[in-house]
Design an enzyme around this catalytic site. Structure first.
Site, PDB file in Angstrom:
ATOM      1  N   GLY A   1    -112.497 -37.161  22.361  1.00 13.72           N
ATOM      2  CA  GLY A   1    -113.626 -36.426  22.935  1.00 13.72           C
ATOM      3  C   GLY A   1    -114.841 -37.276  23.232  1.00 13.72           C
ATOM      4  CD  GLU A   2    -118.095 -37.155  19.899  1.00  8.90           C
ATOM      5  OE1 GLU A   2    -119.273 -36.984  19.614  1.00  8.90           O
ATOM      6  OE2 GLU A   2    -117.172 -36.978  19.078  1.00  8.90           O
TER       7      GLU A   2
END
Ligand SMILES: Cc1cc2nc3c(=O)[nH]c(=O)nc-3n(C[C@H](O)[C@H](O)[C@H](O)COP(=O)(O)OP(=O)(O)OC[C@H]3O[C@@H](n4cnc5c(N)ncnc54)[C@H](O)[C@@H]3O)c2cc1C
Ligand code: SF4
Lengths: 340, 745
Positions: free
Chosen positions: B711-712
């Site tokens: 996600g990051e």
């Protein structure tokens, strides 16, 4: 947002009458600017006169060889109209460089002329602003003024007029047709928008109750040698930091006729006739263009965060003139095939 | 062993299961739930940054027919007393903000009143004419002016790691052959998900509440309601099924939750409360950060000293922290490291974790400095990174559970064509544009949290798996469905995944890129538990070929339970369910990270980003024409949603590099460009070719699924790579982001 009433006028006469018959009335076109201002508590009309039933959406040729753009025709229909695309590509491109497809579908031509500044402080009622509240002061002076004016400012306001379409209309010497309680009149585009001076609350010279019915373009469309160059913080859906509209008529490499107007630099579309005169009769060379660019910005005054606009405007003028002289079709910075 | 397995979904690329609901408008977001007899709230925000509310003149608007109440500190009931009651799972140290509880103004746009009316329009109008008298006090909001007041924070919030120091960086640097020292700055940014924060509170006749709130953690919100309003879990159910993006803004309970529940309880009415886009700029932000980085190398290009200091603001009432500098002690090998981190309390709202908090910031400082260092030492920037490759996590002095960053470099360079790069700036052109190639990369924690899940299979062979984690739009429903379907050998269509509801088994807030690892592991575990029950039932059937088989001897594939060694020996799962006579069979399970593995290994995901920009030098315009982002994040469960995550990260990276900044006018202590016309994020026309590639890692230590979360990590290095590419194109090093036209002229 305050409560308001709404009527939809069936004729221009009825619209003008309806306006005059109400306290704090406003015309509404596509509503893409006015409704935002109402939601932000910047505008407080108590009555809206809806215009989209008026028979003012036509785009038609005039007897003088020009083109008349109906006041309520959408920005999109205007930009994509074959006559506009062929004869006034500068106008088409300027419109398409503005806003987004959704906004252009809603926005009307008259609304575009009448849209208000995007000055942050004007939109934020927690800060002082002479345009919103005359006499309260100008927060942009001495504040964050990256998007503000460098030409024709006053000590009361340094806002810009945000339109792209109007920059092209200024260069094309359009005429604004209006009808008001006192009848009809024509306003030269140059005289339509005004500088802030002592009355920044007034964006233009329209009198109370006057309705824009159309915009007339003269025959000369500069369809061969033109450019609309818009510099902004992203490729679409952003207002111009600086924009330049150019129309040239060339005889070989000599400039016979020239039009030059800037957006994003002043309280009105900034047409510079002296600069146009400097171009006439001169060879279309970089040296000429540089001289003209220097001349246009000679009186420019930065406000701090917008100082860069002076140099940017000069470079944009040179680039736009170069592109127009070369007859390059798409002058905008967008180098994908079309403006999304 | 046979390999004909249609129900093997993990690692494939199925489309998101909730896609049809979203594109047909059936997916309900928190401010959209239909509840009978709603009233509407509208928040009034403070125009001043610091001071006191002297008087609220509510009488005039209370007289308007249809206006029900104006909530403010003048009439709000006594609620919880202690700070700890207001602390949520991800709160930093300090005293959380308590809306409407006293007359004090702590930041501009602070909510000061809530107007409730029978219609939204009326509430909004009444709010606009509500007169409030303020007593203004002098505020301080400028971190650049007050940087000297920075102090190293205390323990900060969960997950905060104090800055690392090892060896003697000054001594190392003093022996350096080449040295650089520079300062890097970026402005404030706001999360700005498309969906506005809002809540719909259903006040049931028995006084119980169903709260539909935009949040990344329903349990975090339920706990908060319990502590602040004394609402026991059975009194307040919190639901959030879908989210139009969160990016961290929904990690903590936001004030729409507090205000809407307050009003519902006081008025005993159901209420809807939606914030405005402008108010979205009052929910926390990525702080304006100043970074100084000093690097030195020996003659061979080995780093001999690393210093990195970061300073940013926090609020006066909470000590917000993020891990900005520690990555600089981990990404590259260096014995002598000195990292510093300080925060400055100012009259602003508390910052809030946003898209790879800390690392996204730190990777700008470190990775631009690495590029500058490579140039100072005359080494290709990628080669320079290879020479300083860290095979071990020196911060923690542990081996990595897995790390394929070398392969990431190779793959990225190959896909991008890095070998054709000329080192010298201004050496590449296309037409009248300068072309620049730059690269950078990053490292991000591979985390897992404790979570529970439940699985229920019915006689018709339909499986439901549930866990109360959030769905940010990342693909959690889909990943759960894939894992459950594969574990029990069912088609994905037979599986329903449920999330975002406090009536479901408990799970943590959705953040930190840990959801796939956490919820995925819980789903796998619960499906295995259910599988064991099903096996037992299968063994009870007459002539069952599975008699005597242990769970590890069988597999669930294509609707069958079969012996691994003799796949032809199988029973049809449906038959098992039918014959069992049970209407449904269920299992519960919970998972937690393995503390032994955590002690032994450093667990991280890595990436490298290669970027091409074209610059029109005269006009100062930059186009990001090509991006290759290669990520090593363990196992990829869904190639499609994972790729989409990284595509999104690249777009946010372009945003950080070129556009995003919330500008504050310090005279008013107020953010100016608080709308989407002037807070710029990329539009389609700004985004060109993006290539995403995963170098998969087999990691038996990180968690049972072997996933690290994506996600990051994909955001890291993007902004730095763009900045580096602009230098390569122009020879101009811009150290202040966003890199707008004016900075390049
Ligand atoms: C996010 C955003 C981005 C934008 N970007 C750009 C951009 O890049 N470039 C650009 O040029 N524009 C841009 N626009 C502005 C857009 O072009 C204007 O909002 C639009 O042209 C206004 O037209 P409208 O019909 O919607 O006007 P309305 O909102 O209906 O009205 C605007 C004003 O015009 C008055 N008015 C309307 N019709 C008449 C009439 N016939 N006679 C007299 N007065 C009238 C109204 O009273 C009101 O004061 C943007 C707008 C938004 C919201
Ligand atoms: S520049 Fe004009 S519009 Fe902006 S704050 Fe000053 S007076 Fe208002």
């Amino acid at each position: 947002m305050n409560p308001f009433t709404l009527t939809r006028a069936a004729s221009v006469d009825a619209a003008v009458r309806d306006f005059s018959g109400h306290e704090a009335a406003a015309y509404i076109g596509g509503g893409t600017n006015l409704l935002d201002l109402m939601k932000e508590n910047v505008a407080h009309p108590q009555h809206l006169v809806g215009l989209n039933k008026l028979p003012l959406s036509a785009i038609e040729s005039t007897t003088g060889g020009g083109l008349r753009l109906g006041a309520t025709a959408s920005n999109a229909d205007t930009a994509w109209h074959p006559e506009v695309q062929q004869r006034y590509p500068l106008l088409s491109q300027a419109i398409l460089a503005g806003a987004s497809p959704q906004l252009r579908n809603m926005a009307t031509n008259a609304g575009n002329l009448m849209q208000r500044t995007r000055c942050y402080y004007f939109y934020d009622t927690a800060t002082p602003c002479n345009k919103r509240e005359p006499g309260s002061g100008c927060a942009a002076i001495g504040g964050y003024n990256r998007i503000h004016a460098i030409l024709g400012t006053s000590e009361h306001c340094i806002a810009t007029h945000p339109s792209d379409m109007c920059v092209a209309l200024a260069a094309l010497e359009a005429v604004v047709q209006v009808q008001g309680p006192d009848g009809e009149r024509q306003i030269k585009f140059e005289d339509f928008h005004r500088l802030p001076e002592d009355h920044p609350e007034r964006d233009n010279t329209l009198k109370p109750g006057e309705l824009i019915t159309g915009i007339e373009l003269p025959a000369q469309g500069f369809a061969e040698n033109f450019a609309y160059l818009k510099l902004r913080d992203r490729q679409s859906y952003a207002f111009a930091l600086v924009s330049v509209a150019v129309g040239l008529e060339l005889d070989g490499n000599t400039i016979k006729e020239a039009r030059l107007a800037l957006g994003g630099v002043a309280h009105k579309p900034w047409r510079d006739r002296a600069a146009e005169d400097l171009l006439k009769g001169q060879p279309a060379t970089e040296a000429t263009f540089r001289k003209v660019a220097e001349a246009v910005l000679k009186e420019a005054k930065g406000q701090g965060t917008n100082d860069f606009k002076i140099e940017l405007a000069k470079r944009a003028i040179v680039r736009a003139l170069t592109q127009a002289a070369a007859g390059e079709q798409q002058a905008s910075d967008v180098f994908t095939n079309s403006n999304p | 062993m046979s390999t004909d397995s249609n129900t093997k979904y993990v690692g494939k690329a199925p489309s998101r299961v909730e896609g049809p609901l979203k594109v047909t408008g059936q997916a309900k977001y928190s401010a959209e739930f239909d509840v009978p007899d709603l009233v509407y709230g509208y928040v009034v925000s403070s125009p001043v940054a610091k001071g006191k509310i002297r008087k609220i003149h509510a009488d005039k608007i209370l007289a308007l027919p249809g206006v029900l109440q104006v909530f403010s500190h003048e009439n709000v009931p006594t609620l919880a007393w202690f700070d700890r009651s207001y602390k949520d799972d991800v709160a930093p140290g300090g005293s959380p903000f308590r809306p409407l509880q006293d007359d004090e103004i702590k930041f501009s746009q602070q909510p000061v009143a809530l107007v409730v009316a029978e219609t939204f329009e009326l509430a909004r109008y009444a709010a606009s004419v509500l007169e409030i008298e303020y007593e203004q006090e002098k505020h301080e909001t400028d971190v650049e002016a007050l940087r000297e007041k920075g102090q190293e924070p205390g323990s900060g919030k969960t997950g905060y790691k104090p800055p690392v120091r090892r060896g003697n960086a000054d001594k190392g640097l003093s022996k350096a052959e080449h040295r650089i020292k520079q300062e890097y700055v970026h402005g404030t940014q706001h999360h700005n998900p498309m969906e506005i924060f809002g809540a719909t509170v259903h006040y049931h006749p028995d006084g119980k509440l169903t709260v539909y709130d935009k949040t990344q953690g329903v349990f975090n919100c339920q706990q908060y309601l319990k502590k602040v309003f004394g609402l026991s879990a059975d009194k307040a159910r919190v639901v959030n099924l879908f989210m139009g993006g969160g990016f961290g803004a929904g990690l903590r309970p936001q004030y729409e939750l507090y205000l809407s529940v307050l009003a519902a309880l006081e008025l005993k009415r159901s209420i809807r409360l939606s914030l405005t886009r402008q108010q979205m700029f009052s929910l926390g932000h990525r702080p304006h950060t100043l970074q100084t980085v000093e690097l030195g190398t020996d003659a061979s290009g080995a780093l001999v000293g690393v210093k990195h200091k970061a300073v940013h603001e926090t609020s006066r009432f909470e000590e917000y922290t993020e891990n900005v500098v520690n990555w600089s002690g981990m990404l590259y090998q260096c014995p002598d490291v000195h990292l510093e981190y300080e925060v400055v309390p100012l009259d602003v709202f508390t910052p809030l974790d946003m898209r790879a908090p800390g690392a996204a910031t730190g990777s700008i400082g470190l990775e631009v400095a690495m590029d500058e260092m490579a140039y100072a030492a005359g080494i290709d920037p990628l080669e320079f990174r290879r020479r300083n490759y860290a095979d071990r996590d020196q911060n923690e002095d542990k081996p990595f559970s897995s790390k394929k960053l070398r392969e990431v470099y190779d793959e990225g360079a190959r896909r991008f064509g890095w070998d054709k790069r000329k080192m010298e700036p201004r050496s590449m052109r296309e037409g009248n544009r300068l072309v620049g190639w730059g690269m950078a990369g990053g490292v991000w924690d591979a985390s897992m949290q404790k979570a529970a899940a439940k699985a229920t299979i019915t006689a018709d062979g339909k499986l439901t798996v549930s866990s109360a984690a959030g769905e940010n739009g990342t693909g959690t429903y889909t990943v759960m469905t894939q894992i459950a379907a594969e574990t029990l050998g069912l088609p994905m269509e037979a599986v329903t995944a449920k999330l975002g509801d406090t009536t479901l088994p408990e799970a943590p807030v959705q953040g930190g890129s840990w959801t796939a690892a956490t919820v995925g592991s819980a789903v796998k575990s619960v499906c295995e538990a259910l599988g064991e029950k099903l096996l037992k039932l299968a063994q009870k059937m007459d002539d069952s070929p599975l008699k005597g088989a242990k769970p590890e001897d069988v597999e669930f594939v294509n609707g069958l339970i079969r012996l691994r060694k003799e796949p032809r020996q199988s029973v049809v799962l449906r038959d098992v369910l039918q014959v069992s006579g049970e209407r449904e069979i269920e299992a519960d399970s919970s998972v937690m990270p393995n503390p032994l593995n955590m002690q032994k290994y450093s667990m991280h995901a890595h990436n490298a980003v290669f970027v091409e920009v074209q610059v029109d030098e005269d006009l100062g315009t930059i186009h990001v024409t090509r991006v290759v982002n290669v990520v090593a994040a363990g196992r990829i469960i869904n190639q499609k949603t994972a790729r989409s995550q990284v595509l999104g990260s690249v777009v946010w990276g372009i945003s950080m590099a070129l556009m995003e900044e919330t500008v504050m006018d310090h005279r008013y202590g107020r953010y100016l460009n608080h709308n989407f016309a002037e807070y710029h994020v990329p539009v389609n026309a700004d985004v060109r070719d993006i290539e995403v590639h995963f170098v998969e890692e087999e990691d038996p230590h990180v968690n049972p699924l072997g996933v690290k979360g994506i996600g990051e990590v994909g955001l890291l290095g993007v902004a730095a790579a763009i900045t580096n590419a602009v230098y390569h194109a122009t020879g101009k090093r811009v150290r202040s982001l966003p890199l707008t036209i004016d900075k390049l002229l």
